[in-house]
Enzyme design. Structure first.
Site, PDB file in Angstrom:
ATOM      1  N   TYR A  33       9.888  -8.519  11.710  1.00 15.24           N
ATOM      2  CA  TYR A  33       8.786  -9.045  13.307  1.00 15.24           C
ATOM      3  C   TYR A  33       9.841  -8.151  14.385  1.00 15.24           C
ATOM      4  CZ  TYR A  33      12.406 -12.491  14.596  1.00 15.24           C
ATOM      5  OH  TYR A  33      13.028 -13.104  15.422  1.00 15.24           O
ATOM      6  N   ARG A  52      12.623  -0.181  16.184  1.00 10.56           N
ATOM      7  CA  ARG A  52      13.442  -1.558  15.605  1.00 10.56           C
ATOM      8  C   ARG A  52      12.825  -1.634  14.126  1.00 10.56           C
ATOM      9  NH1 ARG A  52      16.222  -5.597  18.921  1.00 10.56           N
ATOM     10  NH2 ARG A  52      13.235  -6.605  18.790  1.00 10.56           N
ATOM     11  N   ARG A 100       3.268 -14.161  -7.380  1.00 12.18           N
ATOM     12  CA  ARG A 100       5.844 -15.071  -7.021  1.00 12.18           C
ATOM     13  C   ARG A 100       6.171 -13.856  -7.962  1.00 12.18           C
ATOM     14  NH1 ARG A 100       9.745 -18.538  -7.702  1.00 12.18           N
ATOM     15  NH2 ARG A 100      10.816 -18.991  -6.237  1.00 12.18           N
ATOM     16  N   LYS A 147      15.452  -7.364  11.480  1.00 12.30           N
ATOM     17  CA  LYS A 147      15.367  -8.219  12.298  1.00 12.30           C
ATOM     18  C   LYS A 147      13.730  -9.239  11.510  1.00 12.30           C
ATOM     19  CE  LYS A 147      12.872  -9.395  16.403  1.00 12.30           C
ATOM     20  NZ  LYS A 147      13.399 -10.525  16.992  1.00 12.30           N
ATOM     21  N   GLU A 179      26.250 -13.910  18.405  1.00 10.75           N
ATOM     22  CA  GLU A 179      25.038 -13.852  18.895  1.00 10.75           C
ATOM     23  C   GLU A 179      24.442 -14.957  19.503  1.00 10.75           C
ATOM     24  OE1 GLU A 179      21.834 -11.463  18.232  1.00 10.75           O
ATOM     25  OE2 GLU A 179      22.510 -12.079  15.985  1.00 10.75           O
TER      26      GLU A 179
HETATM   27  N1  PMP Z   1      19.843 -11.710  18.773  1.00 10.01           N
HETATM   28  C1  PMP Z   1      18.703 -12.209  18.097  1.00 10.01           C
HETATM   29  C2  PMP Z   1      19.395 -13.219  16.664  1.00 10.01           C
HETATM   30  C3  PMP Z   1      17.619 -12.674  18.320  1.00 10.01           C
HETATM   31  O1  PMP Z   1      16.855 -12.987  17.509  1.00 10.01           O
HETATM   32  C4  PMP Z   1      17.039 -11.684  19.494  1.00 10.01           C
HETATM   33  C5  PMP Z   1      15.119 -11.646  20.002  1.00 10.01           C
HETATM   34  N2  PMP Z   1      14.682 -11.195  18.862  1.00 10.01           N
HETATM   35  C6  PMP Z   1      17.811 -11.265  19.833  1.00 10.01           C
HETATM   36  C7  PMP Z   1      19.330 -10.345  19.764  1.00 10.01           C
HETATM   37  C8  PMP Z   1      17.404 -10.104  21.044  1.00 10.01           C
HETATM   38  O2  PMP Z   1      16.474  -9.130  21.037  1.00 10.01           O
HETATM   39  P1  PMP Z   1      16.004  -8.605  21.901  1.00 10.01           P
HETATM   40  O3  PMP Z   1      16.421  -7.639  22.720  1.00 10.01           O
HETATM   41  O4  PMP Z   1      15.339  -7.150  21.292  1.00 10.01           O
HETATM   42  O5  PMP Z   1      14.589  -9.013  22.458  1.00 10.01           O
END
Ligand code: PMP
Length: 285
Positions: A33, A52, A100, A147, A179
């Site tokens: 996403y 991305r 599945r 992502k 993070e």
């Molecule tokens: N790290 C994680 C785990 C996230 O989910 C996000 C936001 N989706 C970010 C960092 C920040 O990414 P962005 O600046 O592209 O929103």
């Protein structure tokens, strides 16, 4: 009137925005996403989000559902139909529908769904007060650079923050901050260096991170891309997070310990201002 959703080429009302229970996004979290910000009706840094997305798809050998220009056209139309001035555009690609089975299906067709969320982003009480966060163990999988919608661990983290009466959580692995649950994490050291973890499989390469580090360097700050401990963060001069929806958001309290005088720090606020001013002038940062 309700929101218009996008599902595989169709613009439909919410009650008709449906996908199959056999969709691999639903069964395996086999989906990726992107969340792009909308300011004054325009998508911010959307090209970088689509880049991305293409990378996430390639890492998972998932076929792009449409060409980038077709996705962009659908995004623009959805914004227009929902008359979004400020908020978010959520986009998800799954590997599609197949009976599945764990291995990738030979000929599933990737699906694309999108929706908008109206949200006040520029005028943020939290930016004035700063965020309180807790630290939690990072329980996610080992390819956080992709992502994916496998967001249960970050959801648990965000819920732990809610239960603790704070705004968010920073995740820690092997003694080092990875993070935030949905954002990148930074400290400002007492000699005014901006420190954030280096890129790798351990964290998502935030689109906002790339832009903010560029702005920070242009403003004369030294950027150190090295991991830090929670202890270092608690003793830092300032801390902040970045994400598409929060831009730059000051962190003022970590695990109950106030940073400095407990107010948002000047470096965080300066970077927030630079980011917002630039985003209001340029769609690509
Ligand atoms: N790290 C994680 C785990 C996230 O989910 C996000 C936001 N989706 C970010 C960092 C920040 O990414 P962005 O600046 O592209 O929103």
């Amino acid at each position: 009137m309700g929101r218009t959703f996008y599902v595989n080429g169709e613009f439909v009302a919410e009650q008709n925005a449906k996908i199959s229970v056999l969709d691999r996004g639903f069964l395996f979290a086999d989906a990726v996403y992107e969340v792009s910000t909308v300011l004054k009706g325009k998508l911010i840094d959307n090209k970088a989000h689509l880049r991305r997305l293409a990378r996430s798809l390639a890492e998972l050998s998932m076929a792009p559902p449409y060409a980038d220009d077709e996705i962009l056209a659908a995004q623009m139309k959805l914004l227009e139909m929902n008359e979004i001035d400020e908020g978010l555009l959520y986009l998800q690609v799954s590997r599609g529908v197949a009976d599945r089975d764990f291995a990738y299906p030979a000929n599933a067709k990737s699906s694309l769904v999108m929706f908008t969320q109206e949200k006040s982003l520029l005028d943020s009480p939290m930016a004035k007060q700063g965020m309180h966060i807790i630290s939690i163990p990072d329980q996610r999988w080992k390819r956080r650079d992709i992502k994916t919608v496998g967001l249960l661990a970050p959801s648990m983290g965000k819920q732990a923050a809610v239960d603790a009466g704070v705004h968010d959580a920073w995740m820690v692995e092997d003694g080092l901050v990875t993070e935030g649950t949905s954002n990148n994490a930074y400290i400002v050291t007492h000699d005014k260096k901006i420190q954030t973890r280096h890129l790798g499989h351990e964290i998502l390469s935030g689109i906002t991170r790339t832009a903010v580090l560029k702005f920070a360097k242009a403003a004369g700050y030294t950027v150190v891309e090295e991991p830090f401990t929670i202890e270092a963060a608690r003793k830092a001069s300032e801390a902040f997070i970045t994400s598409a929806s929060s831009f730059v958001m000051p962190v003022v309290n970590i695990d109950g310990v106030s940073l400095g005088d407990g107010n948002p720090g000047p470096v965080s606020l300066e970077l927030r201002q630079i980011y917002i001013e630039t985003a209001l002038q340029h769609q690509d940062l």
